[in-house]
Design an enzyme around this catalytic site. Structure first.
Site, PDB file in Angstrom:
ATOM      1  N   GLU A 131       2.125  -2.779  -8.688  1.00 13.88           N
ATOM      2  CA  GLU A 131       3.068  -3.802  -8.262  1.00 13.88           C
ATOM      3  C   GLU A 131       4.472  -3.487  -8.764  1.00 13.88           C
ATOM      4  O   GLU A 131       4.684  -2.616  -9.597  1.00 13.88           O
ATOM      5  CB  GLU A 131       2.609  -5.178  -8.776  1.00 13.88           C
ATOM      6  N   ARG A 132       5.434  -4.249  -8.277  1.00 12.68           N
ATOM      7  CA  ARG A 132       6.830  -4.024  -8.662  1.00 12.68           C
ATOM      8  C   ARG A 132       7.058  -4.480 -10.104  1.00 12.68           C
ATOM      9  O   ARG A 132       6.469  -5.454 -10.558  1.00 12.68           O
ATOM     10  CB  ARG A 132       7.761  -4.795  -7.726  1.00 12.68           C
ATOM     11  N   LYS A 170       0.287 -13.377  -0.564  1.00  7.84           N
ATOM     12  CA  LYS A 170      -0.875 -13.019  -1.381  1.00  7.84           C
ATOM     13  C   LYS A 170      -0.626 -13.270  -2.868  1.00  7.84           C
ATOM     14  O   LYS A 170      -1.445 -13.883  -3.555  1.00  7.84           O
ATOM     15  CB  LYS A 170      -1.235 -11.541  -1.173  1.00  7.84           C
TER      16      LYS A 170
END
Length: 482
Positions: A183-184, A157
């Protein structure tokens, strides 16, 4: 209007405004600890005539009861304008790239706004060409529409989102606003570095609320990005590409906030306000006048369960649905877009034209028939199929490989330069394969190429390098043509 903190439970604050009128829902509060930087919070509910419950948008570590609270009288406001281009921000508009500070007279806008009235909204049927074959052919995107990529963990993705940013800057020279939701931290640093090295950062705004931040921060990051996009749409009259990775994390953060506020959970543990929260975000993504906001959203599918309430709620607002398949990713078919489950409201002869629609339908028919026969092939072998079925299987496998392509953003890993393919070339290539022009070609000649001419050159090169004997499948092909 001033108050004081009377309770702190993680990210949830109870604030007393004794002797004063209460701030409104969604109004921003500024909490000043006894020793530390101010903390921004947002009112979520009124507990009684003198107390509100708020959710902190920043870490509350070290905050004590009795801290002073100031009601701002308005929702959280974030900086907008040309100066935010090329910068990395958090949900409050604070700079996260260690660059120079914004000027004091920077325009600011509230993150909570009502959508434009329906009469002012403009529908669009202008296609948004991405240069990605499988998307342009089977799930065309609209300029000013909403597309979402659904997939589990590790199916591609984020890579697809980054490639679409690259396509937007290369093909449209437009403005991109990227919202990194939950997100990371590593991914944020990598994206900032990649954009700087590729020269696309000057026309992009990055807004991050990362995984290690409080749920309130992750919950409001999409609204900050959307507010910046709306400014360019409404006041600069510019087309904007809004990318969100990952919208499921927005829903997940809302679920955490709902639990912290003591609300009873709904289906599968989600918040009871799931539908209205998703609608509050999605209904603001519209085109007005000559300018449009085109949204491309990544949606994580928990446990690959496409019936999950969060996934189905988000899907109800989407024009083009791009489903990523774990099985195709495992087979090396990148981008791993499932051609059967993916769909678009724009795949209509009145919009894309008769030829495009007919080729797309025929491609889907062949791939679906191949999928139906896979159990038979795995048990008995392709030799047991009839002549017509064998021909469909061979062409479907070639189409499946032709719809793969290398990406510019993965060049460092694959060693293959990225390809951007015009829609007309994609249609022509699929049409030729369906017509049988490539029946004698090796399947590998169609794998990870751009247009059909490149595949033709690859096929010629393979013959010149090693003149091969007739393949085992040659009698089948001859029988199929008989």
């Amino acid at each position: 209007m001033n108050g004081r903190v009377i309770a702190v439970r993680g990210a949830v604050l109870d604030v007393s405004f004794a002797g004063a009128s209460l701030p409104k829902i969604d109004e921003a509060l500024i909490v000043t600890p006894h020793d530390g930087a101010p903390i921004k919070a947002e009112v979520q509910s009124h507990l009684d005539e003198a107390t509100v419950r708020a959710i902190a948008l920043q870490s509350t570590s070290g905050l004590q009861r009795g801290a002073a609270v100031e009601a701002t009288g308005a929702p959280l406001e974030v900086p907008v304008g040309e100066q935010v281009l090329g910068r990395l921000l958090d949900l409050t508009g604070a700079i996260g790239d260690k660059g120079k500070p914004f000027p004091l007279d920077m325009p600011r806008r509230p993150i909570h706004r009502t959508p434009p009235p329906l009469a002012a909204q403009k529908g669009t049927t202008n296609l948004f060409s991405t240069g990605i074959k499988v998307i342009d052919l089977l799930t065309p995107l609209a300029q000013g529409g909403k597309a979402a990529m659904f997939g589990g963990a590790g199916v591609g993705k984020t890579v697809l989102v980054m490639e679409l940013i690259h396509a937007m800057v290369e093909l449209y020279k437009g403005i991109s606003v990227f919202a990194g939701v939950g997100e990371r931290s590593r991914e944020g640093h990598e994206m900032l570095h990649d954009m700087r090295s590729s020269g696309v950062l000057e026309r992009t705004v990055l807004v991050y609320g990362q995984m290690n931040e409080p749920p309130g921060a992750r919950w409001r990051v999409p609204f900050t990005a959307l507010t910046i996009a709306e400014y360019f749409r409404d006041e600069r009259r510019q087309n904007v590409l809004l990318l969100m990775d990952n919208v499921f994390r927005y829903v997940q953060a809302g679920s955490e906030v709902s639990g912290l506020l003591g609300r009873l959970p709904s289906r599968v543990g989600y918040q009871p306000t799931l539908a209205s929260e998703v609608a509050a975000l999605q209904e603001r993504i519209v085109s007005v006048g000559a300018a449009s906001v085109t949204a491309i959203e990544a949606v994580y599918v928990p446990a690959d369960d496409f019936t999950d309430p969060a996934v189905t709620t988000i899907a109800s607002h989407i024009d083009s649905k791009i489903v990523l398949s774990r099985q195709m990713a495992a087979e090396g078919m990148y981008p791993a877009v499932d051609p059967i489950q993916s769909s678009s409201v724009l795949l209509d002869p009145l919009i894309v034209g008769d030829e495009h629609a007919a080729v797309a339908i025929e491609v889907r028919r062949n791939l679906e028939h191949y999928r139906e026969l896979q159990d038979v092939i795995s048990l008995l072998g392709v030799e047991e199929l009839g002549a017509e079925d064998r021909r469909i299987v061979e062409r479907a496998r070639r189409i499946q490989r032709f719809l793969t392509q290398p990406f510019a953003v993965t060049e460092a890993f694959s060693g293959m330069p990225g390809r951007s393919v015009a829609v007309a070339d994609t249609i022509a290539g699929c049409k030729a394969i369906l017509a049988g022009e490539c029946d004698a070609w090796q399947e590998s000649s169609l794998y990870m190429v751009g247009n059909l001419e490149e595949a033709r050159e690859k096929e010629k090169a393979s013959h010149q390098a090693t003149p091969r004997a007739a393949p085992a499948s040659q009698p089948q092909t001859a029988a199929a043509h008989a």
